[in-house]
Enzyme design. Structure first.
Site, PDB file in Angstrom:
ATOM      1  N   ILE A 201      31.513  47.542  37.271  1.00 38.13           N
ATOM      2  CA  ILE A 201      31.292  47.234  35.727  1.00 38.13           C
ATOM      3  C   ILE A 201      32.421  46.596  35.435  1.00 38.13           C
ATOM      4  O   ILE A 201      33.591  46.965  35.989  1.00 38.13           O
ATOM      5  CB  ILE A 201      31.502  48.698  35.180  1.00 38.13           C
ATOM      6  N   HIS A 202      32.459  45.590  34.718  1.00 39.03           N
ATOM      7  CA  HIS A 202      34.161  44.951  34.474  1.00 39.03           C
ATOM      8  C   HIS A 202      33.764  44.248  33.080  1.00 39.03           C
ATOM      9  O   HIS A 202      34.549  43.589  32.370  1.00 39.03           O
ATOM     10  CB  HIS A 202      34.177  43.660  35.332  1.00 39.03           C
ATOM     11  N   ARG A 203      32.583  43.992  32.225  1.00 43.02           N
ATOM     12  CA  ARG A 203      32.380  43.366  31.249  1.00 43.02           C
ATOM     13  C   ARG A 203      32.996  43.824  29.815  1.00 43.02           C
ATOM     14  O   ARG A 203      33.125  45.102  29.563  1.00 43.02           O
ATOM     15  CB  ARG A 203      30.947  43.117  30.707  1.00 43.02           C
TER      16      ARG A 203
END
Ligand code: UDP
Length: 354
Positions: A201-203
Site C-alpha cells: 500500500i503506498h498510493r
C-alpha cells in the site's frame, strides 16, 4: 545516438533496468542516466541499482521529499542544465511520476525528441497526481510506447492520432524484467509461512486519506487472523500508520525489499493485495490472483479477464473479495496481454530507425 534517461522512483528503476540492458548491446548508442532523487533511500533506490546492475547514474540531482510543485520545478531546472550540456538525441521518461513530467517538459521546450515508455495509461481519476503527469507527458511526447491495447485505444480516443506523435504498441517493459530477475529471486530473511498473502500500500489516495487507510487495515487485520499477510511498508505508509496508531497486530510488516526479494514473494504467495500499478501486472505474470485496493485501475484487461478484483478501500468489499479470491482465473489467463516480453528490444529498434 545519445539517450538521456530520466529516473527518480522505484518502478522506474525496474523498468529502466531492462532498457539499459538492451541499450548496452548497441555500441552506437550512449545512455546518460539522470537520477532525480525522488526516491533516494537505500531500500527504495540503491538496492535496485546494485542488485539489478543498472548502470550508475551519471547525474544525481538529490531532489526528493518535497511538494509536487517544488520537486517538479527544481527537477526541471536541473534536468534542463544537464540536457543543455549533454545535447542528447532523445530524452526517455517512464511512467507517471513528477520526474517523468519534469523530464518531458524540459525535452519539449528544448526541442529534444521525447519518448514516453508506458504511455496511454489512464485511470480517468484526475485527482491522482499520476494521472495528471501521464496525460501531460503523453501530450508532449514524440513517441508513445504503449504497454497494452487499452493504452493505444485511450490515446486514439483522446485524438492523439491527429497530433504529430507516433503511437507504438511496444508491449510492457516490466514483463521481461520479471522473467529475467526470476532466475535470481531471493527469499527475504523474515519468518514466512507456507501460505501467505503479499500486500503493498503506498498510493497517496490511500495513505493520505485516514478513512480509506483505516478501512484497509481493519480488513487486513481480519484476514491476518486466517493467513499470514506480509506487507513491505513504503516509507509514506509507515509514517501514516504510526501517526494514526493503526492496529498492525497479525500483520508481518517489513521494510521495503529489493526487486529480487520482491520477485520471490510474488512467485511464492497465494494472493496479491495491492494499490500498486506494477504489482497488479506482476501478479498476472506469475499467475497469482490479485485484489486491487483502488477504485479504478489502468490495467483494465486484468479485471476483464478475471485475474483481478477491484475492491477499493471498502472494508466489506475487501473481505468479500478475499472470500472469493480462489474463484479468480489464474491458470487459463490470456497469454499476451502485454506483448511477448520483448518491449525493450522493440523500443531500442524503433528509436534507432526513427
Ligand atoms: N517493489 C519492490 N519492493 C517493494 C515494493 C515494490 O521491489 O518493497 C516493486 C514491485 O514489485 C513493482 C514496483 O516496485 O515492480 C512497483 O512500484 P510501486 O508500487 O512503488 O509503484 P507503481 O507500480 O504503483 O507505480
Amino acid at each position: 545516438m545519445k539517450i538521456l534517461t530520466i529516473l527518480g522512483a522505484r518502478p522506474q528503476f525496474i523498468k529502466a533496468a531492462s532498457l539499459s540492458r538492451e541499450i548496452q548491446k548497441h555500441d552506437e548508442i550512449q545512455e546518460v542516466i539522470v537520477h532525480t532523487g525522488q526516491h533516494y533511500d537505500a531500500n527504495m533506490s540503491d538496492i535496485f541499482f546494485e542488485e539489478m546492475q543498472i548502470p550508475k547514474p551519471d547525474y544525481f540531482l538529490g531532489i526528493g521529499g518535497k511538494s509536487h510543485g517544488a520537486m517538479t520545478g527544481q527537477m526541471m531546472q536541473m534536468i534542463e542544465e544537464v540536457a543543455l550540456k549533454e545535447k542528447p538525441d532523445w530524452v526517455i521518461v517512464y511512467g507517471d511520476t513528477d520526474s517523468t513530467l519534469a523530464g518531458a517538459l524540459v525535452a519539449a521546450k528544448l526541442h529534444v525528441k521525447l519518448a514516453h515508455v508506458e504511455a496511454g495509461l489512464r485511470s480517468f481519476n484526475m485527482k491522482m497526481p499520476e494521472e495528471v503527469n501521464r496525460i501531460l507527458t503523453d501530450r508532449v511526447s514524440d513517441i508513445l510506447f504503449c504497454p497494452s491495447d487499452a493504452a493505444v485505444q485511450n490515446l486514439k480516443n483522446e485524438g492523439f492520432e491527429n497530433f504529430t506523435c507516433k503511437i507504438v504498441k511496444s508491449g510492457d517493459i516490466m514483463q521481461e524484467g520479471a522473467m529475467f530477475y526470476k532466475n535470481f529471486a531471493r527469499k527475504p530473511s523474515c519468518d514466512i509461512k507456507n501460505d501467505f498473502i503479499l500486500c503493498t500500500i503506498h498510493r497517496a489516495e490511500n495513505t493520505d486519506d485516514e478513512v480509506r487507510l483505516r478501512n484497509i487495515f481493519e480488513a487486513l487485520k481480519r484476514i491476518g487472523n486466517e493467513k499470514q499477510v506480509i506487507l513491505p511498508l513504503h516509507p509514506r505508509t509507515k509514517k501514516t500508520v504510526e501517526n494514526l496508531k493503526l492496529n498492525i497486530q497479525n500483520l508481518t510488516l517489513i521494510d521495503p525489499v529489493g526487486y529480487l526479494e520482491m520477485i520471490w514473494l510474488i512467485d511464492n504467495c497465494s494472493l496479491v493485495m495491492t494499490d500498486s500499478g506494477g504489482l497488479q501486472k506482476e501478479a498476472y505474470f506469475f499467475e497469482k490472483p490479485c485484489i486491487t485496493l483502488r477504485d479504478e485501475t489502468e490495467w483494465v484487461e486484468l479485471v476483464e479477464c478475471g485475474a483481478n478484483i477491484l475492491a477499493g478501500a471498502d472494508k466489506e468489499k475487501i473481505l468479500e473479495a478475499y472470500k472469493n479470491y480462489k474463484s479468480l482465473t489464474t491458470d487459463k489467463l490470456p497469454q499476451n496481454l502485454y506483448g511477448g516480453g520483448n518491449a525493450s528490444q522493440k523500443i531500442v529498434q524503433y528509436l534507432s530507425e526513427y
